[in-house]
Motif scaffolding. Structure first.
Motif, mmCIF file in Angstrom:
data_model
loop_
_atom_site.group_PDB
_atom_site.id
_atom_site.type_symbol
_atom_site.label_atom_id
_atom_site.label_comp_id
_atom_site.label_asym_id
_atom_site.label_seq_id
_atom_site.Cartn_x
_atom_site.Cartn_y
_atom_site.Cartn_z
ATOM 1 N N GLY A 219 18.598 -18.702 -104.418
ATOM 2 C CA GLY A 219 19.891 -19.251 -104.002
ATOM 3 C C GLY A 219 20.424 -18.588 -102.750
ATOM 4 N N SER A 220 21.410 -19.209 -102.163
ATOM 5 C CA SER A 220 22.021 -18.675 -100.942
ATOM 6 C C SER A 220 23.530 -18.867 -101.019
ATOM 7 N N ARG A 221 24.245 -17.775 -100.938
ATOM 8 C CA ARG A 221 25.712 -17.852 -101.034
ATOM 9 C C ARG A 221 26.305 -18.537 -99.804
ATOM 10 N N LEU A 222 25.617 -18.404 -98.694
ATOM 11 C CA LEU A 222 26.086 -19.058 -97.473
ATOM 12 C C LEU A 222 26.041 -20.583 -97.639
ATOM 13 N N LYS A 223 24.926 -21.074 -98.190
ATOM 14 C CA LYS A 223 24.787 -22.515 -98.410
ATOM 15 C C LYS A 223 25.752 -22.998 -99.490
ATOM 16 N N GLN A 224 25.995 -22.118 -100.472
ATOM 17 C CA GLN A 224 26.935 -22.495 -101.539
ATOM 18 C C GLN A 224 28.338 -22.729 -100.981
ATOM 19 N N ALA A 225 28.655 -22.040 -99.894
ATOM 20 C CA ALA A 225 29.984 -22.183 -99.298
ATOM 21 C C ALA A 225 30.167 -23.552 -98.644
ATOM 22 N N LEU A 226 29.055 -24.194 -98.302
ATOM 23 C CA LEU A 226 29.143 -25.541 -97.717
ATOM 24 C C LEU A 226 29.393 -26.562 -98.829
ATOM 25 N N PRO A 227 30.169 -27.576 -98.555
ATOM 26 C CA PRO A 227 30.438 -28.559 -99.620
ATOM 27 C C PRO A 227 29.321 -29.586 -99.745
ATOM 28 N N LEU A 228 28.079 -29.110 -99.832
ATOM 29 C CA LEU A 228 26.943 -30.032 -99.838
ATOM 30 C C LEU A 228 26.032 -29.850 -101.056
ATOM 31 N N LEU A 230 24.354 -27.298 -102.140
ATOM 32 C CA LEU A 230 23.103 -26.623 -101.781
ATOM 33 C C LEU A 230 23.171 -25.153 -102.167
ATOM 34 N N GLY A 231 22.016 -24.498 -102.129
ATOM 35 C CA GLY A 231 21.958 -23.046 -102.303
ATOM 36 C C GLY A 231 22.168 -22.536 -103.714
ATOM 37 N N LYS A 232 21.832 -23.357 -104.708
ATOM 38 C CA LYS A 232 22.006 -22.946 -106.104
ATOM 39 C C LYS A 232 21.099 -21.768 -106.450
ATOM 40 N N SER A 233 21.618 -20.874 -107.256
ATOM 41 C CA SER A 233 20.789 -19.817 -107.812
ATOM 42 C C SER A 233 20.374 -20.278 -109.215
ATOM 43 N N ILE A 234 19.067 -20.392 -109.428
ATOM 44 C CA ILE A 234 18.580 -20.959 -110.696
ATOM 45 C C ILE A 234 17.525 -20.050 -111.306
ATOM 46 N N LEU A 235 17.603 -19.890 -112.590
ATOM 47 C CA LEU A 235 16.544 -19.184 -113.323
ATOM 48 C C LEU A 235 16.369 -19.868 -114.672
ATOM 49 N N THR A 236 15.153 -20.286 -114.944
ATOM 50 C CA THR A 236 14.840 -20.884 -116.249
ATOM 51 C C THR A 236 13.670 -20.125 -116.853
ATOM 52 N N GLY A 257 19.814 -20.595 -116.539
ATOM 53 C CA GLY A 257 21.097 -20.181 -115.972
ATOM 54 C C GLY A 257 21.191 -20.627 -114.528
ATOM 55 N N GLN A 258 22.391 -20.937 -114.090
ATOM 56 C CA GLN A 258 22.553 -21.327 -112.691
ATOM 57 C C GLN A 258 23.932 -20.933 -112.176
ATOM 58 N N SER A 259 24.007 -20.790 -110.894
ATOM 59 C CA SER A 259 25.285 -20.536 -110.243
ATOM 60 C C SER A 259 25.255 -21.289 -108.914
ATOM 61 N N ASP A 260 26.220 -22.192 -108.743
ATOM 62 C CA ASP A 260 26.159 -23.038 -107.541
ATOM 63 C C ASP A 260 27.398 -22.919 -106.655
ATOM 64 N N GLY A 261 28.220 -21.931 -106.929
ATOM 65 C CA GLY A 261 29.396 -21.731 -106.084
ATOM 66 C C GLY A 261 30.526 -22.694 -106.368
ATOM 67 N N SER A 262 30.442 -23.427 -107.480
ATOM 68 C CA SER A 262 31.504 -24.396 -107.792
ATOM 69 C C SER A 262 32.593 -23.789 -108.681
ATOM 70 N N SER A 263 32.459 -22.518 -109.026
ATOM 71 C CA SER A 263 33.479 -21.876 -109.854
ATOM 72 C C SER A 263 34.728 -21.577 -109.014
ATOM 73 N N LEU A 264 35.763 -21.076 -109.669
ATOM 74 C CA LEU A 264 37.001 -20.791 -108.930
ATOM 75 C C LEU A 264 36.791 -19.725 -107.865
ATOM 76 N N LEU A 265 35.913 -18.780 -108.168
ATOM 77 C CA LEU A 265 35.645 -17.730 -107.174
ATOM 78 C C LEU A 265 34.682 -18.209 -106.084
ATOM 79 N N PRO A 267 31.485 -18.968 -103.853
ATOM 80 C CA PRO A 267 30.310 -18.144 -103.555
ATOM 81 C C PRO A 267 30.571 -16.643 -103.706
ATOM 82 N N LEU A 268 31.829 -16.264 -103.820
ATOM 83 C CA LEU A 268 32.141 -14.831 -103.984
ATOM 84 C C LEU A 268 31.893 -14.337 -105.406
ATOM 85 N N SER A 269 31.639 -15.255 -106.307
ATOM 86 C CA SER A 269 31.421 -14.852 -107.703
ATOM 87 C C SER A 269 30.220 -13.924 -107.821
ATOM 88 N N PRO A 270 30.352 -12.859 -108.592
ATOM 89 C CA PRO A 270 29.225 -11.931 -108.715
ATOM 90 C C PRO A 270 28.090 -12.456 -109.588
#
Lengths: 294, 222
Positions: A219-228, A230-236, A257-265, A267-270
């Motif tokens: 994943g990429s936090r920079l890409k997560q910041a874009l509203p597109l 993109l940049g999901k962090s995924i682990l299965t 598990g995944q984190s795509d930057g769509s939470s309230l925090l 891309p800053l989410s840890p």
């Protein structure tokens, strides 16, 4: 007492500084993939097979409530949601397991999963289990082959117990003749399995978890910041749970598990994909142990 | 006075934060929703073992049904659709003279010879490629959560594909293919169909192009 204008401005500046500091600490925590951090994590991983944590406390499990990984307040605010697909439901009494061995993740994604990342994953699982104090010992092992355990189980059931122990005594006596290399290997195996099957009491079993990584994207936090989207962090991962001494598969699950930057925090989410998988894994085992304890 | 200012500042910060979050969600959800509908059916593939041999000599292929590691967690019709889809897509490549579909459960040969008049013995004599694999992961996802854009809601299908030489049983190449569906308007059938297409694409790439195999070999050399 009224304050001067400059003092009020100073206070506001202090508050703003504090808020900025908090934001920076969150982003610093999120930047876990830095090489120095990896080294620190690697240092935490002990030599394979060595148990570090000792001590078990299951008293708090009576009040344990499982986590909802798909949608909860935690995932809405911090992200890092997870899903669990149970392929083979857990079998047996998990309260009897007091030792946990986690095998190093097997990559089914080729070179996408580097040894460093795999070590980090297993270190995270281990540290979370240790902090929960669910098992007396938690260890990381290189690999586990259930076929060997099944073979050993069949051999030991074929031999009469008294005959077997006589053989072992004769073989390990000080005045016994020096055996061949094969004898030495066989003796080592007997000792290894004897620790679990023979010497430990019946209700003191070891649970082995074999982890297979079937999908991974850093994943990429920079890409997560874009509203597109993109940049999901995924682990299965596929978790296979075995009873160590018998080699019986007592459960199988796929945890993603995944984190795509769509939470309230955002891309800053840890949290990332690994955080979700770790939560799901620990939650599933804790649930089962808690149910068995009740 | 200081307390009042502090309370006012905190209240303003909370209101601004809340409004910002709402605005952010409205402002950012529209582009991402549109983008997701266009690119929501995504493929991630991982090369587990690169193809290093020239596979153009293989003009016969045996397609084995995928080993289902998800057991009852994947609907039987999806498994059937995937297996049939793979065979159909490989037939559509028009690269192999002989295509046989083998049922993994009993080893029986369901269909032999894609072209009429071909003999079974011909297929046995010539170099034959074997396509095997596993279904590693499947979830239909939660479409309602996709509308809300919350939670772990996407559908996913992961398959692991192996290409083998029939005579030597040597593994010639291995690939992990994951198809993820985050679209609101799409469904599981479309995702399964896409997986079949991706498997066929991998077979085509491996069996028809020499330059890629050379590249893969070069990567191994490094």
């Amino acid at each position: 007492m009224p304050m001067s204008k400059s003092k009020v401005t100073k206070r506001i500046k202090q508050i703003l500084f504090l808020l900025t500091a908090i934001a920076f600490s969150a982003s610093a925590a999120s930047a876990r993939q830095s090489p120095s951090d990896q080294l620190k994590q690697e240092a935490v991983v002990p030599v394979a097979g060595a148990a570090v944590a000792r001590g078990e406390n299951r008293a708090s499990l009576k009040r344990y409530k499982g986590e909802n990984g798909i949608l909860s307040a935690k995932t809405v605010i911090l992200g890092g949601e997870f899903r669990v697909t149970t392929v083979i439901p857990f079998k047996g009494n998990f309260a009897e397991y007091h030792h946990l061995e986690i095998a190093k993740p097997v990559s089914l994604v080729g070179k996408a999963l580097t040894p460093d990342v795999a070590s980090r994953q297993v270190a995270k699982f281990k540290s979370q289990f240790e902090s929960r104090r669910l098992f007396e010992t938690v260890a990381v092992i290189d690999a586990y082959d259930p076929a060997t355990a099944i073979q050993h189980q069949q051999q030991s059931s074929a031999n009469a117990p008294s005959e077997k122990s006589d053989d072992v005594d004769r073989g390990e006596a000080l005045d016994s003749p020096i055996g061949s290399f094969d004898d030495l290997i066989a003796r080592d195996k007997r000792r290894t399995f004897g620790e679990d099957a023979g010497q430990r009491p019946a209700g003191d079993k070891t649970l082995v978890v074999v982890i297979e990584v079937i999908d991974y994207a850093k994943g990429s936090r920079l890409k997560q910041a874009l509203p597109l989207d993109l940049g999901k962090s995924i682990l299965t991962v596929r978790m296979r749970y075995y009873q160590k001494s018998t080699g019986e598969e007592v459960g199988r699950q796929v945890i993603s598990g995944q984190s795509d930057g769509s939470s309230l925090l955002g891309p800053l989410s840890p949290r990332d994909g690994l955080s979700g998988v770790a939560d799901g894994f620990i939650d599933q085992v804790t649930r089962r142990v808690a149910a068995s304890e009740k | 006075m200081v307390k009042k200012i502090l309370i006012l500042t905190t209240a303003l910060a909370l209101i601004a934060g809340g409004a910002g979050c709402s605005l952010r969600s409205v402002a950012t959800s529209v582009p991402s929703r549109v983008f997701r509908e266009v690119h929501g059916l995504r493929v991630r593939s991982y090369q587990m073992m690169p193809v290093t041999n020239d596979l153009r000599q293989y003009k016969a292929i045996e397609i084995h049904k995928l080993n289902n590691l998800m057991l009852d967690e994947i609907p039987a019709q999806s498994v059937e659709q995937l297996n049939v889809g793979i065979a159909k897509q490989i037939r559509a490549l028009n690269h192999f003279d002989h295509i046989a579909v083998i049922d993994g459960a009993n080893g029986s040969q369901e269909k032999q010879a894609s072209q009429p008049g071909d003999e079974i013995t011909d297929a046995v004599l010539q170099p034959t490629l074997v396509l095997e694999g596993h279904i590693d992961d499947f979830t239909p996802g939660i479409p309602k959560l996709r509308y809300m854009e919350q939670g772990n809601n996407h559908a996913i299908l992961t398959v692991r594909i192996m290409l083998k030489d029939k005579q030597t049983a040597r593994v010639l190449g291995q690939m992990n293919i994951t198809v993820e569906n985050t679209r609101i308007t799409s469904n599981v059938e479309r995702m399964v169909g896409k997986s079949g297409e991706e498997v066929a694409r991998y077979v085509r790439r491996s069996a028809t192009r020499l330059n890629e195999t050379k590249e893969a070999y070069a990567n191994v050399q490094k």
